[in-house]
Design a protein around this motif. Structure first.
Motif, PDB file in Angstrom:
ATOM      1  N   HIS A 154     -67.926 -14.175  57.300  1.00  0.00           N
ATOM      2  CA  HIS A 154     -68.766 -12.950  57.561  1.00  0.00           C
ATOM      3  C   HIS A 154     -68.374 -11.886  56.680  1.00  0.00           C
ATOM      4  CE1 HIS A 154     -64.890 -11.791  59.442  1.00  0.00           C
ATOM      5  NE2 HIS A 154     -65.262 -10.446  59.301  1.00  0.00           N
ATOM      6  N   ARG A 155     -69.573 -10.839  56.622  1.00  0.00           N
ATOM      7  CA  ARG A 155     -69.189  -9.713  56.078  1.00  0.00           C
ATOM      8  C   ARG A 155     -69.698  -8.519  56.786  1.00  0.00           C
ATOM      9  NH1 ARG A 155     -73.406  -6.781  54.947  1.00  0.00           N
ATOM     10  NH2 ARG A 155     -74.506  -8.247  53.559  1.00  0.00           N
ATOM     11  N   GLU A 156     -69.377  -7.358  56.859  1.00  0.00           N
ATOM     12  CA  GLU A 156     -69.615  -6.243  57.465  1.00  0.00           C
ATOM     13  C   GLU A 156     -69.605  -4.849  56.458  1.00  0.00           C
ATOM     14  OE1 GLU A 156     -67.607  -7.390  59.814  1.00  0.00           O
ATOM     15  OE2 GLU A 156     -69.155  -8.915  60.566  1.00  0.00           O
ATOM     16  N   GLU A 210     -66.869   1.018  53.738  1.00  0.00           N
ATOM     17  CA  GLU A 210     -65.678  -0.010  53.927  1.00  0.00           C
ATOM     18  C   GLU A 210     -66.284  -1.534  54.102  1.00  0.00           C
ATOM     19  OE1 GLU A 210     -62.401  -0.640  57.441  1.00  0.00           O
ATOM     20  OE2 GLU A 210     -64.351   0.384  57.840  1.00  0.00           O
ATOM     21  N   LEU A 211     -65.791  -2.243  53.479  1.00  0.00           N
ATOM     22  CA  LEU A 211     -66.058  -3.721  53.361  1.00  0.00           C
ATOM     23  C   LEU A 211     -65.168  -4.361  54.145  1.00  0.00           C
ATOM     24  CD1 LEU A 211     -67.829  -5.999  52.110  1.00  0.00           C
ATOM     25  CD2 LEU A 211     -66.239  -6.048  50.210  1.00  0.00           C
ATOM     26  N   VAL A 212     -65.639  -5.095  55.234  1.00  0.00           N
ATOM     27  CA  VAL A 212     -64.963  -6.001  56.113  1.00  0.00           C
ATOM     28  C   VAL A 212     -65.637  -7.372  55.940  1.00  0.00           C
ATOM     29  CG1 VAL A 212     -63.889  -6.473  58.586  1.00  0.00           C
ATOM     30  CG2 VAL A 212     -64.621  -4.098  57.618  1.00  0.00           C
ATOM     31  N   HIS A 213     -64.367  -8.289  55.718  1.00  0.00           N
ATOM     32  CA  HIS A 213     -64.967  -9.851  55.378  1.00  0.00           C
ATOM     33  C   HIS A 213     -63.702 -10.827  55.531  1.00  0.00           C
ATOM     34  CE1 HIS A 213     -62.701  -9.964  51.381  1.00  0.00           C
ATOM     35  NE2 HIS A 213     -62.931  -8.758  51.392  1.00  0.00           N
ATOM     36  N   ASN A 214     -63.858 -11.928  55.607  1.00  0.00           N
ATOM     37  CA  ASN A 214     -62.876 -13.063  55.634  1.00  0.00           C
ATOM     38  C   ASN A 214     -63.342 -14.046  54.375  1.00  0.00           C
ATOM     39  OD1 ASN A 214     -65.279 -14.204  56.602  1.00  0.00           O
ATOM     40  ND2 ASN A 214     -64.092 -15.513  58.247  1.00  0.00           N
ATOM     41  N   THR A 215     -61.950 -14.336  53.863  1.00  0.00           N
ATOM     42  CA  THR A 215     -62.382 -15.234  52.693  1.00  0.00           C
ATOM     43  C   THR A 215     -62.293 -16.825  52.768  1.00  0.00           C
ATOM     44  OG1 THR A 215     -59.898 -15.190  52.084  1.00  0.00           O
ATOM     45  CG2 THR A 215     -61.382 -13.657  51.124  1.00  0.00           C
ATOM     46  N   THR A 216     -61.958 -17.182  54.170  1.00  0.00           N
ATOM     47  CA  THR A 216     -62.123 -18.397  54.508  1.00  0.00           C
ATOM     48  C   THR A 216     -62.711 -18.697  56.081  1.00  0.00           C
ATOM     49  OG1 THR A 216     -59.917 -18.544  55.499  1.00  0.00           O
ATOM     50  CG2 THR A 216     -60.089 -19.301  53.216  1.00  0.00           C
ATOM     51  N   PRO A 217     -63.359 -19.780  56.290  1.00  0.00           N
ATOM     52  CA  PRO A 217     -63.946 -19.961  57.490  1.00  0.00           C
ATOM     53  C   PRO A 217     -62.894 -19.558  58.682  1.00  0.00           C
ATOM     54  CG  PRO A 217     -64.661 -21.523  56.330  1.00  0.00           C
ATOM     55  CD  PRO A 217     -63.716 -21.061  55.351  1.00  0.00           C
ATOM     56  N   GLY A 218     -63.185 -18.557  59.750  1.00  0.00           N
ATOM     57  CA  GLY A 218     -62.473 -18.318  60.687  1.00  0.00           C
ATOM     58  C   GLY A 218     -61.123 -17.521  60.322  1.00  0.00           C
TER      59      GLY A 218
END
Length: 248
Positions: A64-66, A84-92
């Protein structure tokens, strides 16, 4: 799927934060906050109000990315925005936060994210929403503004001068500006008493602008100087007309 910023869900904080608290919380969670320019940090020291909104969002294959737009209203009347960038680099995985001073840096950071190739539509929208904070109409001076408001109200002699409610609001003034307003009546006849009209504009810590209108004149029985203060320009000019009429 991509969620356009017009329809994405965004829940603001239930408890209002001060501009300083909001900035501290943003910098505290951002991994790269140390990269922000010193000049940007100095300007944010005089922030009077802030606003945050979700700009865009994307969720796909567990990633995801917001992106959020954080805007502060400064004491000089300018607005300053951080992205502001909010994200995850691996699923979950746990979300990571980054902060940038302009949308070009944000776009470059977004392009580096490890997104699945089947989602080529994951791009930062070019359209940027204007700030929800209205631009102040004047350039303000952040110098003793609350004291200036108290002195102005204290010297007003008219019975219908602004009351306690106005005084309480102006106790939160963070900046002010004084300008002279022109237009009739200026002088009664060729030798009559002069009138001067001034706008005292105040910028409150909420970002709201409030003006008081001061009439200075010598249209008194003994010719002494008198100060009157009104909450609107119309009320001030009507008072000038009445005084001028009585002097004719």
């Amino acid at each position: 799927m991509s969620v356009p910023y017009e329809t994405a869900a965004y829940e603001p904080s239930e408890s209002p934060e001060s501009p300083e608290e909001h900035l501290a919380r943003l910098l505290g969670r951002a991994l790269n906050s140390f990269e922000l320019p010193d000049e940007t940090m100095r300007r944010l020291d005089c922030a009077l109000a802030h606003d945050s909104s979700l700009h865009s969002a994307h969720h796909s294959a567990g990633l995801h990315r917001e992106t959020y737009r954080h805007t502060w209203l400064l004491a000089d009347g300018c607005a300053l925005t951080l992205w502001e960038l909010v994200h995850n680099t691996t699923p979950g995985g746990e979300p990571q936060h980054e902060v940038y001073v302009d949308d070009e840096e944000l776009g470059a950071a977004t392009a580096r994210l490890p997104l699945p190739p089947e989602t080529p539509d994951f791009e930062l929208p070019v359209l940027v929403q204007p700030s929800s904070l209205p631009a102040p109409r004047l350039t303000y001076l952040p110098e003793g503004s609350a004291d200036h408001a108290r002195r102005l109200l204290r010297r007003a002699e008219n019975p219908d001068r602004p009351g306690a409610d106005t005084a309480a609001r102006l106790a939160t003034a963070a900046a002010h500006q004084i300008t002279q307003a022109f237009g009739r009546p200026g002088r009664v006849g060729r030798t009559g008493p002069p009138f001067s009209l001034y706008e005292h504009a105040f910028l409150l810590r909420t970002g709201e602008e409030v003006s008081l209108w001061e009439v200075e004149h010598t249209a008194t029985p003994d010719g002494r100087h008198m100060c009157e203060v009104y909450v609107s320009e119309d009320a001030a000019r009507q008072a000038m007309e009445r005084r001028a009429t009585h002097q004719r």
